[in-house]
Structure formats: structure tokens, C-alpha cells
Enzyme design. Structure first.
Site, mmCIF file in Angstrom:
data_model
loop_
_atom_site.group_PDB
_atom_site.id
_atom_site.type_symbol
_atom_site.label_atom_id
_atom_site.label_comp_id
_atom_site.label_asym_id
_atom_site.label_seq_id
_atom_site.Cartn_x
_atom_site.Cartn_y
_atom_site.Cartn_z
ATOM 1 N N LYS A 11 -7.864 1.150 6.081
ATOM 2 C CA LYS A 11 -8.837 1.362 4.985
ATOM 3 C C LYS A 11 -9.009 0.051 4.231
ATOM 4 C CE LYS A 11 -5.707 1.120 1.427
ATOM 5 N NZ LYS A 11 -5.654 0.035 0.458
ATOM 6 N N PRO A 93 -2.116 -4.869 10.355
ATOM 7 C CA PRO A 93 -1.035 -5.681 9.808
ATOM 8 C C PRO A 93 -0.233 -4.931 8.740
ATOM 9 C CG PRO A 93 -3.145 -6.844 9.659
ATOM 10 C CD PRO A 93 -3.444 -5.454 10.141
ATOM 11 N N ALA A 95 1.984 -4.463 5.267
ATOM 12 C CA ALA A 95 1.976 -4.965 3.872
ATOM 13 C C ALA A 95 0.795 -5.897 3.638
ATOM 14 C CB ALA A 95 3.297 -5.652 3.523
ATOM 15 N N ALA A 96 -0.404 -5.404 3.985
ATOM 16 C CA ALA A 96 -1.598 -6.246 3.963
ATOM 17 C C ALA A 96 -2.711 -5.660 3.101
ATOM 18 C CB ALA A 96 -2.105 -6.443 5.393
ATOM 19 N N GLY A 97 -2.467 -4.517 2.456
ATOM 20 C CA GLY A 97 -3.505 -3.883 1.634
ATOM 21 C C GLY A 97 -4.486 -3.067 2.442
ATOM 22 N N GLY A 99 -3.545 -0.234 4.152
ATOM 23 C CA GLY A 99 -3.085 1.151 4.229
ATOM 24 C C GLY A 99 -2.407 1.514 5.546
ATOM 25 N N GLY A 100 -1.958 0.533 6.303
ATOM 26 C CA GLY A 100 -1.378 0.816 7.626
ATOM 27 C C GLY A 100 -0.210 1.790 7.573
ATOM 28 N N GLY A 101 0.730 1.544 6.669
ATOM 29 C CA GLY A 101 1.900 2.425 6.562
ATOM 30 C C GLY A 101 1.484 3.836 6.156
ATOM 31 N N ALA A 103 -1.510 5.220 6.708
ATOM 32 C CA ALA A 103 -2.208 5.813 7.858
ATOM 33 C C ALA A 103 -1.190 6.331 8.876
ATOM 34 C CB ALA A 103 -3.119 4.772 8.503
ATOM 35 N N ASP A 135 -1.403 6.573 -0.969
ATOM 36 C CA ASP A 135 -2.617 6.431 -0.166
ATOM 37 C C ASP A 135 -2.632 7.361 1.049
ATOM 38 O OD1 ASP A 135 -3.513 4.494 -1.854
ATOM 39 O OD2 ASP A 135 -3.065 2.805 -0.524
HETATM 40 O O1 C5P Z 1 2.915 5.438 -3.413
HETATM 41 P P1 C5P Z 1 3.462 4.294 -2.657
HETATM 42 O O2 C5P Z 1 4.864 4.523 -2.184
HETATM 43 O O3 C5P Z 1 2.570 3.801 -1.567
HETATM 44 O O4 C5P Z 1 3.535 3.087 -3.705
HETATM 45 C C1 C5P Z 1 4.268 1.919 -3.456
HETATM 46 C C2 C5P Z 1 4.517 1.207 -4.777
HETATM 47 O O5 C5P Z 1 3.289 0.703 -5.306
HETATM 48 C C3 C5P Z 1 5.077 2.080 -5.864
HETATM 49 O O6 C5P Z 1 6.473 2.131 -5.804
HETATM 50 C C4 C5P Z 1 4.589 1.380 -7.122
HETATM 51 O O7 C5P Z 1 5.403 0.249 -7.404
HETATM 52 C C5 C5P Z 1 3.241 0.847 -6.716
HETATM 53 N N1 C5P Z 1 2.128 1.742 -7.076
HETATM 54 C C6 C5P Z 1 1.780 1.898 -8.406
HETATM 55 N N2 C5P Z 1 0.728 2.706 -8.729
HETATM 56 C C7 C5P Z 1 0.014 3.339 -7.784
HETATM 57 C C8 C5P Z 1 0.360 3.210 -6.430
HETATM 58 C C9 C5P Z 1 1.418 2.394 -6.093
HETATM 59 O O8 C5P Z 1 2.409 1.310 -9.296
HETATM 60 N N3 C5P Z 1 -1.024 4.077 -8.147
#
Ligand code: C5P
Length: 319
Positions: A11, A93, A95-97, A99-101, A103, A135
């Protein structure tokens, strides 16, 4: 039990507002997410006994990754544990923004539910997805969605027009928590850090969330364009502050005049939106590592488990 394959797309966030830091440590956001044609693939094989085994190719994941967590969560929730071997092939990739993990986690939930013969209502699947990560619920819907809360409250929107995206990969993994912390620090310094509960918006006159209707009115309701000039990502500045090469990538992409050039999520992928495949290919051609991929419709981005062709016997190491 048949061997299954589930493909899951990446995404990008076409818009991401950070409204404030919540008491639970997450941030309240409003975001426009859209699935794009860059894929991971999960293959699920039967194994004797109740073990959950996992193998990854094309990337390195922590032991405690979303696929393993999805498998364990689903097994615990449903009380079924006939075992499974999950082979994840990474095309997105890490940790690239992109959403791979998330997905992968969604694909593991959908794939294993199918594999184990669980007929879970959509609502329960969405709750399990939200427990896995902010996500993850988006990937159960796919297409274009507006999301609120910490990102887990997802409203499906109509498909976007057939746009193309150029993805410029980051130089190193970008940890999301660090980028959110940098956002906090910036706002604390300015005395502007909102802490605590943020009021969520109710439905607008046309049945979409009020904030989505306010921002996207011309496209959602008026039959016009997306408001390219109004779309923004509040995590872009903190991401560029932490990783200055993200700013370099943005400036480089902007020279090919995309409709929008932005950091996706917390970075480090930078993306550009183009009206045609030809323009996107042209732009990607000038940037090392860049790829041109289509924006996906909801139908194209569905997580649809399929039987793996020609799979039989011992599947260990098969991928
Ligand atoms: O929800 P997820 O585990 O993907 O989030 C990873 C980290 O990103 C969270 O531990 C938090 O530090 C940060 N995060 C946040 N606010 C969000 C989504 C993620 O602070 N809305």
C-alpha cells in the site's frame, strides 16, 4: 488439506494526518490508503502434528513477525491447531512504509483460516487483524480506503482511476516508532502536542466519514479529480529529519513532475503518482532501484487463497 497460495499487495498512503498522541501510546490518524501492484506471496503447506513452521525468502524478518503472530493468534482464537508450514516470499521491502508486514499478517489470517477450514465472520477477522497491527485491517478490504483511529478503523472507498505509482526504495529500513517519536518531539517543542482522546468524526452527508468527504469531495461526490495539492503526509517531515536521504529521493522524483510526490507512511519509500504507465516507466527509468506499478482496484487486491498447482508429497523447502 491442500497446499494454498495467497498473494498480498503493498500500500501507499496518499494522505496521512497525525491528529495527536493517545493515552495508549499510539497516534490518532486519518489516512487515505491504496493498494499497489507490488506483491508478497505466502504458501501454506500441511505438516503433521500441531506445529507452526515458517520460512522466509527475499528478506529478513524478526522471529516475532506478523505471519507467526497471525498464525498463533488464529490458532488460539479458534482452538484449532492442525499445524502448518508457511513459506513467505518477500517482494515488498521490509520497514519501508509500504505495509508489507501488515499485508503478510492479513494474508496469513485469511490463508490459514481457509487452510484450517474456519468460517470466521468478517467482523471477527477484522478484530483479529486490528490486534495484529494498525494497518492490517486495511488489507482485508484492499482498493482505496479511508482509515481513522490508529489506522485500524477502515472505510472502503470507490476505486481510484487507473493511476500508476513509481516507488523509490529507501536506503535502509526506517523504524515506524522512531518517526512517530520525532513527530511528538517536533510538536512538544512547539507546545502543540495533543495528548489524550481525539473525537472521531461521524458519517458525512454522503455516507463516507466527514473528514474524507471534506478532503476528497470533488472525487468522492463530484465526479472530479483527487485534490492532489491538498494531500499531505504529516510523517514526511520527521522522516526526512531522521533520514536526510529521503528528502534527496523526493527532490529527485519531483523533477519528473508527478501528480503527487510523497513519503509513504513513515518511509523510507518515496512514491510518485502518474496518470499513465508510460510516464511512470519513464520516471522510474531515471532513478536507480525505482519501479513503476499500478494502483490496484479492490477486486485486484483481494486476498484470495488459491490451491497451489502441482503441489504434492513432501513440501519442505518448496517455494
Ligand atoms: O500498529 P503497529 O504495530 O503496526 O504499530 C507499530 C508502531 O508504530 C507502534 O508501536 C507505534 O509506535 C507506532 N504507531 C503509532 N500510531 C499509529 C500507528 C503506529 O504511534 N497510529
Amino acid at each position: 488439506m491442500n497446499t494454498l497460495v495467497v498473494r498480498c499487495p503493498a500500500k501507499v498512503n496518499l494522505h496521512l494526518e497525525v491528529l495527536g498522541l493517545r493515552a495508549d501510546g499510539y497516534h490518532e490518524v486519518r489516512t487515505l490508503m491504496v493498494a499497489v501492484g507490488l506483491w508478497d506471496e505466502l504458501a501454506i503447506f500441511p505438516v503433521p502434528g500441531g506445529a507452526i513452521e515458517m520460512e522466509v525468502s527475499g528478506g529478513t524478518l524478526p522471529q516475532d513477525n506478523t505471519v507467526r503472530r497471525a498464525a498463533e493468534l488464529l490458532a488460539r482464537y479458534s482452538g484449532v491447531r492442525p499445524g502448518a508450514r508457511v513459506v513467505l516470499s518477500k517482494g515488498i521491502p521490509v520497514a519501508a512504509g509500504l505495509g508489507g508486514g501488515s499485508a503478510d499478517g492479513a494474508a496469513a489470517l485469511v490463508g490459514l483460516a481457509h487452510f484450517w477450514g474456519l468460517d470466521l465472520p468478517r467482523r471477527e477477522l477484522a478484530a483479529l487483524a486490528a490486534a495484529l497491527g494498525s494497518d492490517v485491517p486495511f488489507f482485508l478490504e484492499g482498493g482505496a480506503c479511508w482509515a481513522e483511529g490508529r489506522g485500524e478503523i477502515v472505510y472502503p472507498l470507490p476505486d481510484l482511476p487507473p493511476l500508476w505509482v513509481v516507488l523509490v526504495p529507501g536506503r535502509e529500513p526506517v523504524p515506524t516508532p522512531a518517526v512517530y517519536r520525532a513527530w511528538d518531539e517536533g510538536h512538544r517543542l512547539m507546545g502543540e502536542l495533543q495528548v489524550g482522546k481525539v473525537e472521531r468524526e461521524t458519517a458525512g452527508a454522503h455516507g463516507f466519514p466527514r473528514a474524507a468527504e471534506a478532503l476528497l469531495y470533488d472525487w468522492l461526490v463530484g465526479g472530479g479529480q483527487l485534490p492532489w495539492a491538498k494531500l499531505r503526509n504529516d510523517l514526511q517531515q520527521p522522516a526526512v529529519g531522521l533520514f536526510p536521504w529521503i528528502g534527496e529521493h523526493l527532490r529527485r522524483l519531483e523533477t519528473s513532475l508527478p501528480l503527487l510526490a510523497m513519503v509513504s507512511g513513515s518511509g523510507g519509500t518515496v512514491f510518485g503518482i502518474f496518470a499513465s504507465q508510460a510516464e511512470a516507466r519513464n520516471a522510474a527509468g531515471g532513478i536507480p532501484g525505482a519501479v513503476a506499478v499500478p494502483v490496484l482496484t479492490r477486486e485486484q487486491s483481494q486476498l484470495a487463497p488459491k490451491r497451489k498447482e502441482g503441489a504434492c508429497g513432501d513440501h519442505r523447502g518448496a517455494h
